[in-house]
Motif scaffolding. Sequence first.
Motif, PDB file in Angstrom:
ATOM      1  N   CYS A  75       0.842  -1.194   0.000  1.00 58.74           N
ATOM      2  CA  CYS A  75       0.000   0.000   0.000  1.00 58.74           C
ATOM      3  C   CYS A  75       0.882   1.251   0.000  1.00 58.74           C
ATOM      4  O   CYS A  75       1.752   1.389   0.863  1.00 58.74           O
ATOM      5  CB  CYS A  75      -0.904  -0.013   1.224  1.00 58.74           C
ATOM      6  N   CYS A 130       0.009   3.209   3.568  1.00 60.07           N
ATOM      7  CA  CYS A 130       0.335   2.711   4.916  1.00 60.07           C
ATOM      8  C   CYS A 130       1.315   1.539   4.900  1.00 60.07           C
ATOM      9  O   CYS A 130       1.628   0.985   5.948  1.00 60.07           O
ATOM     10  CB  CYS A 130      -0.949   2.344   5.662  1.00 60.07           C
ATOM     11  N   CYS A 167      -6.182  -2.692   0.267  1.00 58.77           N
ATOM     12  CA  CYS A 167      -5.325  -2.675   1.443  1.00 58.77           C
ATOM     13  C   CYS A 167      -6.172  -3.100   2.649  1.00 58.77           C
ATOM     14  O   CYS A 167      -7.174  -2.448   2.949  1.00 58.77           O
ATOM     15  CB  CYS A 167      -4.744  -1.281   1.659  1.00 58.77           C
ATOM     16  N   CYS A 226      -6.093   0.135   5.342  1.00 60.35           N
ATOM     17  CA  CYS A 226      -6.720   1.456   5.137  1.00 60.35           C
ATOM     18  C   CYS A 226      -7.753   1.449   4.009  1.00 60.35           C
ATOM     19  O   CYS A 226      -8.276   2.500   3.643  1.00 60.35           O
ATOM     20  CB  CYS A 226      -5.651   2.523   4.893  1.00 60.35           C
ATOM     21  N   TYR A 259      -7.387   1.220   0.902  1.00 66.49           N
ATOM     22  CA  TYR A 259      -6.941   1.753  -0.393  1.00 66.49           C
ATOM     23  C   TYR A 259      -7.224   0.713  -1.479  1.00 66.49           C
ATOM     24  O   TYR A 259      -6.942  -0.477  -1.310  1.00 66.49           O
ATOM     25  CB  TYR A 259      -5.445   2.071  -0.348  1.00 66.49           C
TER      26      TYR A 259
HETATM   27 ZN   LIG Z   1      -3.103   0.999   3.262  1.00 71.23          ZN
END
Ligand SMILES: [Zn+2]
Length: 241
Positions: free
Chosen positions: A10, A13, A32, A35, A37
């Motif tokens: 990611c 993060c 992800c 988070c 994503y």
């Molecule tokens: Zn992430």
Amino acid sequence: MKEAGEGKFCPFCKTKLVYEYYQYSHIGKFKCPNCNYGDNKIYKYAYNIDLNKRCFDVDGITYSIPGNNIYTIYNHLAVLAVCSLYNIDTEIVLKSFKDFSLNNGRSEEMLIKDCKSIINLAKNPTGANVSIRMLNENEDAKDLLFVLNDNIADGKDVSWIWDINFDKLNNVNRIITSGTRAYDIAIRIKVAGFDEDKIFPFLDIESALEKLYETSNTKYIIANYTALQPTRTALKRFNNQ
Ligand SMILES: [Zn+2]
């Protein structure tokens, strides 16, 4: 997932991404787990993808395209998405896709000495692996020419060739190599397990083409950055001899 895998983590993060499916490089459906994503709403969705007939559907309309590989589908879908944002008429998009011809060495198809020849640029492992995937999706008996240069624009370091997956080539009879690093790419292919008696390195492109066209097999030609245009020119010259 054995490929270079430049999209493994990611960018926000650094958590390892989880792929539901994977196409090449970072392309696929990922998310992800930390988070979220990648958990995007789909804007344009291509389905009924037919690489042999060279078409795909979006919103109930069938689009014909000039290429038969997965990244051509992604490229055209991206164009289609942008066109829809600018309210460009579907008829114009349909016609443009159908009439579009690639003549710049990007999956360019040529007839050389009556042999079907497909030339594709590859300047990194991802591009090379996609080219090899295209080659493997074709069942014909084939010969491969790989032209590798190490000029400044290419980068002097050619170690990226070790990330190319030459392991399982489908019905490839011979491999010719050329370019300033013809011997490096030949060794790479030999180490992958390809029969060394069927690998022919030539520093000069003319000798490489003479060897390549000794048979009437379909030809796949992969060339890196500064090798591409000289190879195209040499092919045309060879065809006119
Ligand atoms: Zn992430």
